[in-house]
Design a protein around this motif. Structure first.
Motif, short mmCIF file in Angstrom:
data_model
loop_
_atom_site.label_atom_id
_atom_site.label_comp_id
_atom_site.label_asym_id
_atom_site.label_seq_id
_atom_site.Cartn_x
_atom_site.Cartn_y
_atom_site.Cartn_z
N ALA A 47 0.81 -1.22 0.00
CA ALA A 47 0.00 0.00 0.00
C ALA A 47 0.84 1.27 0.00
N PHE A 48 2.04 1.20 0.57
CA PHE A 48 2.86 2.39 0.64
C PHE A 48 3.93 2.38 -0.45
N ALA A 49 4.15 3.53 -1.03
CA ALA A 49 5.24 3.69 -1.99
C ALA A 49 5.90 5.03 -1.71
N ILE A 50 7.20 5.04 -1.57
CA ILE A 50 7.91 6.27 -1.26
C ILE A 50 8.53 6.80 -2.54
N PHE A 51 8.24 8.06 -2.86
CA PHE A 51 8.77 8.66 -4.07
C PHE A 51 10.03 9.44 -3.73
N PRO A 52 11.18 9.07 -4.30
CA PRO A 52 12.45 9.66 -3.85
C PRO A 52 12.78 10.99 -4.52
N ASN A 53 12.35 12.10 -3.92
CA ASN A 53 12.88 13.40 -4.32
C ASN A 53 14.12 13.68 -3.49
N SER A 54 13.92 13.84 -2.19
CA SER A 54 15.04 14.07 -1.28
C SER A 54 15.23 12.87 -0.38
N LEU A 55 14.84 11.70 -0.86
CA LEU A 55 14.95 10.50 -0.04
C LEU A 55 16.38 9.98 -0.01
N LYS A 56 17.11 10.11 -1.11
CA LYS A 56 18.47 9.59 -1.20
C LYS A 56 19.53 10.66 -1.02
N LEU A 57 19.17 11.92 -1.29
CA LEU A 57 20.15 12.99 -1.21
C LEU A 57 19.48 14.27 -0.74
N GLY A 58 20.05 14.90 0.29
CA GLY A 58 19.50 16.14 0.81
C GLY A 58 20.58 17.19 0.98
N ASN A 59 20.18 18.40 1.32
CA ASN A 59 21.11 19.51 1.52
C ASN A 59 20.84 20.18 2.86
N HIS B 194 20.42 23.10 5.71
CA HIS B 194 19.86 24.45 5.88
C HIS B 194 18.67 24.75 4.97
N VAL B 195 18.26 23.82 4.14
CA VAL B 195 17.15 24.07 3.23
C VAL B 195 16.14 22.93 3.35
N PRO B 196 14.87 23.18 2.97
CA PRO B 196 13.87 22.11 3.04
C PRO B 196 14.16 21.02 2.01
N ASN B 197 14.04 19.77 2.42
CA ASN B 197 14.14 18.61 1.54
C ASN B 197 12.83 17.84 1.66
N THR B 198 12.24 17.46 0.54
CA THR B 198 10.90 16.87 0.57
C THR B 198 10.84 15.57 -0.22
N PHE B 199 10.19 14.56 0.37
CA PHE B 199 9.83 13.36 -0.39
C PHE B 199 8.38 13.03 -0.08
N LYS B 200 7.76 12.24 -0.97
CA LYS B 200 6.34 11.92 -0.85
C LYS B 200 6.12 10.50 -0.36
N ILE B 201 5.02 10.33 0.37
CA ILE B 201 4.59 9.00 0.81
C ILE B 201 3.17 8.78 0.29
N ASN B 202 2.98 7.71 -0.46
CA ASN B 202 1.66 7.39 -1.00
C ASN B 202 0.90 6.57 0.04
N MET B 203 -0.15 7.16 0.62
CA MET B 203 -0.88 6.50 1.70
C MET B 203 -1.90 5.48 1.21
N CYS B 204 -2.28 5.53 -0.06
CA CYS B 204 -3.25 4.57 -0.61
C CYS B 204 -4.52 4.47 0.23
N GLY B 205 -4.99 5.59 0.72
CA GLY B 205 -6.25 5.60 1.45
C GLY B 205 -6.15 5.31 2.93
N MET B 206 -4.95 4.99 3.43
CA MET B 206 -4.82 4.68 4.85
C MET B 206 -4.79 5.97 5.68
N ASN B 207 -5.20 5.86 6.93
CA ASN B 207 -5.30 7.02 7.80
C ASN B 207 -3.92 7.51 8.23
N VAL B 208 -3.69 8.81 8.09
CA VAL B 208 -2.35 9.36 8.35
C VAL B 208 -2.02 9.42 9.84
#
Length: 249
Positions: free
Chosen positions: A66-78, A80-94
């Motif tokens: 049900a979960f899939a993690i989309f790697p924007n800043s999942l493998k590499l971050g910087n 002092h600045v915001p780093n963001t990745f997404k989590i696909n909840m597939c309808g599950m309660n957060v």
């Protein structure tokens, strides 16, 4: 097989139409097919517990990925600045979702639910190094977790040569898609564009990277009024940002 529960209130929503329970005096849970083969007769509903419902929910998560993690800043971050990745909840309660970090420092972490059912996880740290990101649902790791990420020192970018064009910079149409084009090629910027808006409502804002090196920003407001469009790279605003614009019918 459906078993009826009494006075159970668990905040988990099902995947693919399967329901676990809802608030009320006769909440119910629909047990998936993979559970039915192990049950020979109708269960005694008085024996069905909240823990059992959670156990079924966890098995569905694992069985259907049900979960899939989309790697924007999942493998590499910087730093002092915001780093963001997404989590696909597939309808599950957060409410059962947890994100934690292990590493040389404790980053600031913010989870933001999106209308498409995903959750944006944004983290910021001031110390570079290797971090382990743990994403769990109901105290169990989701698929792709734990994951290691390398956070590097802050990159200095010069946004003075970034060009921004488009009718959407000065005026937008209410309840319609409005576009702006951002061109960082002359500035030789390859980092991720940061976009957000503030105003009389919370517009839908997104962007896409084009093959020619530019980015197209799209926003859709839901009320008329004055808004500000913020465009940044590595927390550095582009010339003219924030852009003040008016949304009309």
């Amino acid at each position: 097989m459906t078993c009826y529960l009494s006075h159970v209130n668990i905040g988990i929503q099902g995947v693919g139409g399967s329901k676990f329970c809802v608030p009320g005096s006769h909440a119910f849970c629909t047990v998936p097919a993979m559970e039915s083969s192990a049950v020979k007769s109708e269960p005694d509903c008085t024996q069905t517990t909240a823990q059992e419902v959670h156990r079924i929910a966890r098995r569905i998560i694992k069985g259907k990925e049900a979960f899939a993690i989309f790697p924007n800043s999942l493998k590499l971050g910087n730093c002092h600045v915001p780093n963001t990745f997404k989590i696909n909840m597939c309808g599950m309660n957060v409410s059962k979702l947890m994100v934690s970090f292990e590493g040389p420092a404790k980053p600031e972490v913010m989870l933001t639910s999106q209308r498409d059912g995903t959750v944006d996880c944004t983290y910021r740290t001031i110390v570079e190094g290797e971090y382990t990101i743990n994403v769990t649902f109901d105290e169990e790791h989701v698929i792709g977790s734990p994951s290691k990420t390398q956070v590097k020192g802050e990159l200095i970018v010069d946004t003075s040569k970034v060009k921004v064009t488009g009718a959407g910079l000065k005026e937008g149409k209410n309840r319609q898609l409005n576009t702006v084009t951002v061109d960082p090629k002359e500035a030789k910027i390859t980092s991720q564009l940061q976009v957000y808006m503030e105003g009389t409502s919370k517009p839908d804002v997104s962007y896409r990277n084009n093959d020619n090196g530019t980015s197209t920003v799209t926003y859709k407001p839901y009320t008329i009024g004055e808004y500000k469009l913020h465009l940044k790279y590595m927390d550095q605003p582009v010339p003219g940002s924030p852009f003040t614009l008016k949304v009309k019918n």
